[in-house]
Design a protein around this motif. Structure first.
Motif, mmCIF file in Angstrom:
data_model
loop_
_atom_site.group_PDB
_atom_site.id
_atom_site.type_symbol
_atom_site.label_atom_id
_atom_site.label_comp_id
_atom_site.label_asym_id
_atom_site.label_seq_id
_atom_site.Cartn_x
_atom_site.Cartn_y
_atom_site.Cartn_z
ATOM 1 N N ILE A 1 0.935 -1.151 0.084
ATOM 2 C CA ILE A 1 -0.210 0.028 -0.135
ATOM 3 C C ILE A 1 0.844 1.183 0.042
ATOM 4 N N ASN A 2 0.900 2.026 -0.928
ATOM 5 C CA ASN A 2 1.577 3.198 -1.202
ATOM 6 C C ASN A 2 0.758 4.385 -0.406
ATOM 7 N N SER A 3 -0.436 4.498 -0.541
ATOM 8 C CA SER A 3 -0.949 5.584 0.446
ATOM 9 C C SER A 3 -2.499 5.158 0.231
ATOM 10 N N MET A 4 -3.212 5.649 1.485
ATOM 11 C CA MET A 4 -4.758 5.591 1.511
ATOM 12 C C MET A 4 -5.350 6.942 1.593
ATOM 13 N N ALA A 5 -6.314 7.142 1.222
ATOM 14 C CA ALA A 5 -6.960 8.437 1.463
ATOM 15 C C ALA A 5 -8.540 8.321 1.424
ATOM 16 N N TRP A 6 -9.074 9.458 1.691
ATOM 17 C CA TRP A 6 -10.622 9.773 1.856
ATOM 18 C C TRP A 6 -10.846 10.991 0.807
ATOM 19 N N TYR A 7 -11.694 10.647 0.138
ATOM 20 C CA TYR A 7 -12.221 11.869 -0.669
ATOM 21 C C TYR A 7 -13.816 11.916 -0.215
ATOM 22 N N ARG A 8 -14.339 13.195 -0.791
ATOM 23 C CA ARG A 8 -15.785 13.209 -0.529
ATOM 24 C C ARG A 8 -16.209 14.277 -1.651
ATOM 25 N N GLN A 9 -17.480 14.140 -2.016
ATOM 26 C CA GLN A 9 -18.205 14.568 -3.030
ATOM 27 C C GLN A 9 -19.687 15.339 -2.287
ATOM 28 N N ARG A 10 -19.416 16.550 -2.239
ATOM 29 C CA ARG A 10 -20.554 17.200 -1.669
ATOM 30 C C ARG A 10 -21.835 17.597 -2.754
ATOM 31 N N PRO A 11 -22.815 17.534 -2.527
ATOM 32 C CA PRO A 11 -23.980 17.906 -3.552
ATOM 33 C C PRO A 11 -23.456 19.192 -4.300
ATOM 34 N N GLY A 12 -23.570 18.875 -5.700
ATOM 35 C CA GLY A 12 -23.377 19.811 -6.593
ATOM 36 C C GLY A 12 -21.654 20.217 -6.859
ATOM 37 N N ASN A 13 -21.149 19.216 -6.151
ATOM 38 C CA ASN A 13 -19.554 19.637 -6.440
ATOM 39 C C ASN A 13 -18.799 18.393 -6.779
ATOM 40 N N GLN A 14 -17.650 18.613 -7.315
ATOM 41 C CA GLN A 14 -16.802 17.568 -7.717
ATOM 42 C C GLN A 14 -16.101 16.876 -6.572
ATOM 43 N N ARG A 15 -15.782 15.632 -6.751
ATOM 44 C CA ARG A 15 -15.049 14.743 -5.877
ATOM 45 C C ARG A 15 -13.729 15.595 -5.277
ATOM 46 N N GLU A 16 -13.587 15.469 -4.077
ATOM 47 C CA GLU A 16 -12.295 16.361 -3.672
ATOM 48 C C GLU A 16 -11.473 15.555 -2.536
ATOM 49 N N LEU A 17 -10.229 15.706 -2.500
ATOM 50 C CA LEU A 17 -9.402 15.177 -1.566
ATOM 51 C C LEU A 17 -9.792 15.622 -0.319
ATOM 52 N N VAL A 18 -9.967 14.754 0.765
ATOM 53 C CA VAL A 18 -10.092 15.412 2.143
ATOM 54 C C VAL A 18 -8.957 14.848 3.185
ATOM 55 N N ALA A 19 -8.322 13.710 3.248
ATOM 56 C CA ALA A 19 -6.951 13.646 3.754
ATOM 57 C C ALA A 19 -6.452 12.298 2.846
ATOM 58 N N ARG A 20 -5.043 12.168 3.161
ATOM 59 C CA ARG A 20 -4.155 11.119 2.563
ATOM 60 C C ARG A 20 -3.033 10.808 3.592
ATOM 61 N N ILE A 21 -3.090 9.646 3.683
ATOM 62 C CA ILE A 21 -1.921 9.046 4.599
ATOM 63 C C ILE A 21 -1.018 7.952 3.613
ATOM 64 N N LYS A 22 0.402 8.565 3.601
ATOM 65 C CA LYS A 22 1.176 7.876 2.839
ATOM 66 C C LYS A 22 2.013 6.491 3.655
ATOM 67 N N ASP A 23 2.479 5.779 2.871
ATOM 68 C CA ASP A 23 3.007 4.660 3.390
ATOM 69 C C ASP A 23 4.046 4.828 4.450
ATOM 70 N N ILE A 24 4.796 6.113 4.569
ATOM 71 C CA ILE A 24 5.904 6.398 5.397
ATOM 72 C C ILE A 24 5.187 7.358 6.715
ATOM 73 N N GLY A 25 3.815 7.401 6.566
ATOM 74 C CA GLY A 25 3.163 7.886 7.783
ATOM 75 C C GLY A 25 2.607 9.491 7.631
ATOM 76 N N SER A 26 3.357 10.135 6.618
ATOM 77 C CA SER A 26 2.801 11.249 6.307
ATOM 78 C C SER A 26 1.492 11.752 5.829
ATOM 79 N N THR A 27 1.070 12.605 6.201
ATOM 80 C CA THR A 27 -0.347 12.908 5.947
ATOM 81 C C THR A 27 -0.417 14.407 5.388
ATOM 82 N N THR A 28 -1.835 14.417 4.597
ATOM 83 C CA THR A 28 -2.059 15.520 3.953
ATOM 84 C C THR A 28 -3.415 15.744 4.189
ATOM 85 N N TYR A 29 -3.941 17.293 4.403
ATOM 86 C CA TYR A 29 -5.309 17.312 4.711
ATOM 87 C C TYR A 29 -5.958 18.537 3.975
ATOM 88 N N ALA A 30 -7.099 18.515 3.447
ATOM 89 C CA ALA A 30 -7.634 19.717 2.794
ATOM 90 C C ALA A 30 -7.697 20.781 3.769
#
Length: 118
Positions: free
Chosen positions: A30-59
């Motif tokens: 597993i290189n990374s896992m993430a959560w995306y979301r799609q709000r009504p009327g919007n495109q899918r967007e990245l919410v958060a991602r965690i990489k294999d080394i543990g680093s994280t990214t958040y909207a």
């Protein structure tokens, strides 16, 4: 490889909810896992991602309120201080190398609906 998400539901503003997702099948790495979301009327967007080394990214919209974590083939999204604008269908995503090539390394779980409303 398949991903299965769970944990959505109806929650009041200011409350918390945790989403979970498991990657199962012929997972090699597993290189990374993430959560995306799609709000009504919007495109899918990245919410958060965690990489294999543990680093994280958040909207920016969820920083300080949401926390992504991972344990082996499971990823969780702890969502605190939920607001009506967090209402969306949330999707689990994995950048995963399968044991046998499947033509892609991007896998998606089924969406889980989170509704924040009083």
């Amino acid at each position: 490889v398949q991903l299965q998400a769970s944990g959505g539901g109806l929650v009041q503003p200011g409350k918390s909810l945790t989403l979970s997702c498991i990657a199962y099948g012929s997972v090699l790495y597993i290189n990374s896992m993430a959560w995306y979301r799609q709000r009504p009327g919007n495109q899918r967007e990245l919410v958060a991602r965690i990489k294999d080394i543990g680093s994280t990214t958040y909207a920016d919209s969820v920083k300080g309120r949401f926390t992504i974590s991972r344990a082996q083939n499971r990823v969780h999204l702890q969502m605190n201080s939920l607001q009506p604008e967090d209402t969306a269908v949330y999707y689990c995503n994995g950048d995963i190398k399968p044991v046998l090539p499947q033509g892609t390394t991007q896998f998606w779980g089924q969406g889980t609906l989170v509704t924040v409303s009083s």
